[in-house]
Design a protein around this motif. Structure first.
Motif, short mmCIF file in Angstrom:
data_model
loop_
_atom_site.label_atom_id
_atom_site.label_comp_id
_atom_site.label_asym_id
_atom_site.label_seq_id
_atom_site.Cartn_x
_atom_site.Cartn_y
_atom_site.Cartn_z
N ASP A 215 0.86 -1.19 0.00
CA ASP A 215 0.00 0.00 0.00
C ASP A 215 0.90 1.23 0.00
N ALA A 216 1.15 1.79 -1.17
CA ALA A 216 2.10 2.89 -1.30
C ALA A 216 1.66 4.09 -0.46
N ASP A 217 2.55 4.52 0.42
CA ASP A 217 2.32 5.66 1.32
C ASP A 217 1.16 5.43 2.30
N GLY A 218 0.61 4.21 2.31
CA GLY A 218 -0.54 3.95 3.17
C GLY A 218 -1.80 4.62 2.68
N ALA A 219 -1.82 4.98 1.38
CA ALA A 219 -2.95 5.75 0.84
C ALA A 219 -4.26 4.96 0.89
N TRP A 220 -4.19 3.64 0.64
CA TRP A 220 -5.39 2.81 0.68
C TRP A 220 -5.95 2.76 2.10
N ALA A 221 -5.07 2.51 3.06
CA ALA A 221 -5.49 2.45 4.46
C ALA A 221 -6.05 3.79 4.93
N ALA A 222 -5.47 4.88 4.43
CA ALA A 222 -5.91 6.21 4.86
C ALA A 222 -7.35 6.49 4.45
N LEU A 276 -5.49 -2.75 10.41
CA LEU A 276 -4.19 -3.42 10.59
C LEU A 276 -3.07 -2.39 10.78
N THR A 277 -3.18 -1.25 10.12
CA THR A 277 -2.21 -0.18 10.35
C THR A 277 -2.28 0.28 11.80
N GLU A 278 -3.50 0.43 12.31
CA GLU A 278 -3.67 0.84 13.70
C GLU A 278 -3.15 -0.23 14.65
N LEU A 279 -3.30 -1.51 14.28
CA LEU A 279 -2.74 -2.59 15.10
C LEU A 279 -1.23 -2.43 15.26
N SER A 301 13.40 3.46 11.54
CA SER A 301 14.06 3.14 10.27
C SER A 301 13.33 1.96 9.65
N GLY A 302 13.78 1.56 8.44
CA GLY A 302 13.13 0.46 7.75
C GLY A 302 12.11 0.96 6.74
N GLY A 303 11.63 0.04 5.92
CA GLY A 303 10.73 0.41 4.84
C GLY A 303 9.45 1.06 5.30
N GLY A 304 9.01 0.77 6.52
CA GLY A 304 7.76 1.32 7.02
C GLY A 304 7.76 2.82 7.19
N VAL A 305 8.94 3.45 7.26
CA VAL A 305 8.96 4.91 7.42
C VAL A 305 8.45 5.61 6.16
N ARG A 306 8.39 4.86 5.02
CA ARG A 306 7.86 5.45 3.79
C ARG A 306 6.34 5.39 3.74
N ASN A 307 5.73 4.72 4.71
CA ASN A 307 4.28 4.64 4.80
C ASN A 307 3.79 5.84 5.63
N ALA A 308 3.38 6.90 4.94
CA ALA A 308 3.04 8.14 5.62
C ALA A 308 1.87 7.94 6.59
N HIS A 309 0.91 7.12 6.21
CA HIS A 309 -0.25 6.90 7.08
C HIS A 309 0.16 6.15 8.35
N LEU A 310 1.01 5.14 8.21
CA LEU A 310 1.49 4.41 9.38
C LEU A 310 2.26 5.34 10.31
N MET A 311 3.13 6.17 9.75
CA MET A 311 3.91 7.08 10.59
C MET A 311 3.01 8.08 11.31
N ALA A 312 1.95 8.54 10.65
CA ALA A 312 1.02 9.47 11.29
C ALA A 312 0.27 8.80 12.43
N ARG A 313 -0.19 7.55 12.21
CA ARG A 313 -0.90 6.84 13.27
C ARG A 313 0.05 6.51 14.43
N LEU A 314 1.27 6.19 14.11
CA LEU A 314 2.25 5.89 15.15
C LEU A 314 2.57 7.12 15.97
N ASP A 315 2.74 8.26 15.32
CA ASP A 315 3.00 9.51 16.02
C ASP A 315 1.85 9.84 16.98
#
Length: 374
Positions: A215-222, A276-279, A301-315
């Motif tokens: 899911d590029a940038d987490g756009a689908w999950a967003a 699942l992103t929220e999980l 670090s790692g590939g997940g930092v490119r998932n903008a939606h995941l990083m926003a939910r994590l923050d």
């Protein structure tokens, strides 16, 4: 032919080391060329890094690997070795540089916490192509001493990211999320928190019949909505209640779970991906709150930092703690694990144990990796 023996490499005060890392997603090979000083507290300078896509024939999902018979696994071991050699030769040749040493993580095809771990990719092809020693099979020695063989990067995190007097958490968002807790008093703990990209990627593959791999940038999950009932059910998974040391893999949080959730949950794909992103965000935040309550900084670090939606939910989930990427410490997030295995190879040549028993559960510190010479 300029062939270097391990003894010659060990005698060098500074060495050029190529680190190579292929994650559980099997979609790309990370390479990093690093100049490393010898000794227990090496200094490093990253000269170049690159990610090379794996050929379709080698970009297997964990379920496909588990279905291979002995002949299939043997052929995969050889095919990966050839691919690693070709990729490394092209990378170093393009730079006009020849490494003194290679640290090859290899491809994890199976990992069972506290029982066994298996990485494939024959190092002999690399040793022949680059005319230097190759250190590989980093995890087995730790397993032999009762450890899980994972995570191994905490030793490197301690060297690179620790801040005396402050608790810093190094977070790797690979297929599986893991943390290294660098306490202000110098103590180090680390463990897998649960899924990061593995479950999300597997869900995307299953939902699109393989047309998309992530899911590029987490756009689908967003675009989706979190299903709180399913989230609560997933958070009750027994892995999240296990005390450290603990480790997991896509066998637990991967294709089988993704397909089960797609068929059973009745959710739209976007809503399932949002949940699942929220999980991932919640399990990381809960693990940090429980085991590093005084953390002031989370370095991702790692590939997940490119998932903008995941990083926003994590923050959001982390609250007051500062979330930054390893770029803030001068380490490219995409190259960090490859850099780590370059350093682990250098430590092996210097005969310095590099596992942390408090992290892996091993009975004692041990030398990590086998040295391959041609």
């Amino acid at each position: 032919m300029n062939q270097l023996a391990a003894t010659e490499v060990a005698a060098k005060p500074d060495r050029l080391v190529l680190g190579m890392m292929s994650g559980t997603s099997m979609d790309g090979l990370d390479l990093a060329l690093v100049r490393v000083s010898a000794g227990p507290k090496p200094r490093l300078a990253t000269l170049a890094h690159r990610t090379v896509p794996q050929p379709d024939s080698l970009a297997l999902v964990p379920r496909q690997v588990l279905a291979l018979d002995t002949a299939g696994l043997a052929r995969l071991h050889t095919a990966l070795g050839r691919f690693y050699a070709e990729a490394a030769s092209a990378f170093c040749g393009g730079l006009g540089l020849s490494p003194d040493l290679v640290g090859l993580h290899g491809q994890t095809v199976y990992h069972e916490h506290g029982v066994t771990t298996l990485q494939l990719g024959d190092p002999h092809f690399l040793a022949e192509a680059l005319h230097c020693p190759v250190v590989s099979d980093f995890r087995s020695a730790d397993v032999a001493l009762g450890g899980s063989g994972a995570p191994l990067v905490p030793f490197i995190d301690q060297l690179l990211l620790a801040e005396p007097g402050h608790t810093v958490v190094a977070l790797n968002l690979g297929g599986i999320a893991n943390v290294t807790i660098l306490a202000g008093d110098g103590s180090v703990t680390g463990f897998d928190t649960g899924p990061a990209n593995s479950l999300l990627d597997a869900t995307v593959r299953a939902a699109t019949q393989g047309r998309l791999t992530h899911d590029a940038d987490g756009a689908w999950a967003a675009r989706g909505r979190i299903d709180q009932g399913l989230l609560a059910e997933l958070l009750a998974h027994p892995f999240f209640a296990m005390p450290p040391p603990r480790s997991t893999g896509p066998e637990e949080f991967g294709a089988a779970m993704a397909e089960r959730l797609l068929h059973r949950s009745g959710l739209a794909e976007a809503d399932l991906l949002a949940t699942l992103t929220e999980l991932t965000a919640q399990t990381i935040a809960q693990a940090i709150a429980r085991h590093a309550p005084g953390a002031v900084k989370i370095v991702a670090s790692g590939g997940g930092v490119r998932n903008a939606h995941l990083m926003a939910r994590l923050d959001q989930a982390l609250g007051d703690a500062s979330l930054v990427t390893s770029a803030a410490a001068g380490i490219d997030p995409d190259a960090k694990e490859a850099i780590a295995f370059a350093l682990l190879a250098s430590l092996r040549i210097d005969r310095i144990p590099a596992n942390l028993p408090a992290v892996t559960g091993a009975s004692r510190p041990v030398l990590l990796g086998r040295i391959c010479e041609m």
